[in-house]
Design an enzyme around this catalytic site. Structure first.
Site, PDB file in Angstrom:
ATOM      1  N   LYS A  94       0.859  -1.183   0.000  1.00 18.92           N
ATOM      2  CA  LYS A  94       0.000   0.000   0.000  1.00 18.92           C
ATOM      3  C   LYS A  94       0.896   1.233   0.000  1.00 18.92           C
ATOM      4  CE  LYS A  94      -4.587  -0.099   1.999  1.00 18.92           C
ATOM      5  NZ  LYS A  94      -5.363  -0.049   3.253  1.00 18.92           N
TER       6      LYS A  94
HETATM    7  O1  G3P Z   1      -8.242   0.182   4.782  1.00 17.96           O
HETATM    8  C1  G3P Z   1      -8.479   1.535   4.711  1.00 17.96           C
HETATM    9  C2  G3P Z   1      -9.890   2.009   4.940  1.00 17.96           C
HETATM   10  O2  G3P Z   1     -10.813   1.030   4.657  1.00 17.96           O
HETATM   11  C3  G3P Z   1     -10.080   2.740   6.219  1.00 17.96           C
HETATM   12  O3  G3P Z   1     -11.415   2.796   6.652  1.00 17.96           O
HETATM   13  O4  G3P Z   1     -13.124   3.228   8.373  1.00 17.96           O
HETATM   14  O5  G3P Z   1     -10.739   3.934   8.799  1.00 17.96           O
HETATM   15  O6  G3P Z   1     -12.146   5.151   7.151  1.00 17.96           O
HETATM   16  P1  G3P Z   1     -11.885   3.850   7.809  1.00 17.96           P
END
Ligand code: G3P
Length: 214
Positions: free
Chosen positions: A83
């Site tokens: 990533k």
């Molecule tokens: O993996 C990255 C992403 O899905 C993060 O999600 O819920 O932290 O905005 P969130």
């Protein structure tokens, strides 16, 4: 649409993988920080369980550091995807990693122009963050639809991972728009199973079954 699971928790990954629903895994530094094990051992355990891409985030902010991390992570398992944050130094690393056949997932994408740049630079996957856009009053799904149009216009191979999913409708809308992948937290997968009429119907079938002569 492929289902990735957005967690670094080994029990959650095993549980949903055993159900045949996990095509890959995405992690990030915040998800890794919630777990007790060391970074490398978590990732190696996940790679041993899941037969699909496992995203691991580089935390360097310069190209050389990102490249060094990517080269190191890629020795841990064949299914590692690195990533890379959407910063200029990260974008610069993308064509180099593509030439070295190291898979990349450009993360922290919040606009269609960022997505276009990541695809142009040769990313393998890109992760637009839908929920975080919704949080600040922008309709996150709109960028998924625009990115899908651009991908189709030019037959771009990069796969779009809809990320930052907050509820089942985000998953359904991703599928409706033809996204390649949705990366789903375990709690949202759980919600996708639920329907009160299924529970009610099953109760009533099982009750009636008791009165059937065997
Ligand atoms: O993996 C990255 C992403 O899905 C993060 O999600 O819920 O932290 O905005 P969130």
């Amino acid at each position: 649409m492929k289902f990735f699971i957005d967690t670094a928790n080994i029990s959650e990954i095993k549980y949903w993988n055993d159900m045949g629903l996990v095509d890959g895994v995405t992690t990030n530094p915040s998800l890794i920080a919630k777990e007790q094990q060391s970074f490398k051992s978590i990732i190696r355990d996940i790679c041993a369980i899941v037969d699909g891409p496992v995203s691991v985030e580089a935390t360097s902010e310069n190209t050389d550091g990102i490249l060094a991390e990517a080269r190191e992570f890629s020795t841990w398992s064949d299914n590692i995807v690195v990533k890379v944050p959407f910063i200029k130094e990260g974008v610069k690393a993308l064509p180099i990693l593509r030439d070295e056949e190291i898979m990349t997932n450009t993360t922290l994408i919040f606009s269609v122009s960022q997505a276009l740049i990541a695809m142009k630079a040769g990313t393998t996957f890109l992760s637009p963050f839908i929920g975080r856009l919704d949080d600040i009053g922008h309709y996150g799904m709109e960028i998924i639809s625009d990115i899908a149009t651009i991908k189709n216009n030019y037959n771009i191979d990069a796969e779009v991972i809809v990320a930052s999913i907050r509820h089942p409708l985000h998953v359904l809308e991703s599928a409706r728009l033809g996204a390649d992948v949705a990366t789903i937290p375990a709690a949202i997968l759980e919600k996708m199973f639920k329907h009160p009429l299924t529970d009610k119907g099953l109760d009533s079938f099982l009750n009636d079954w008791k009165s059937v002569k065997q």
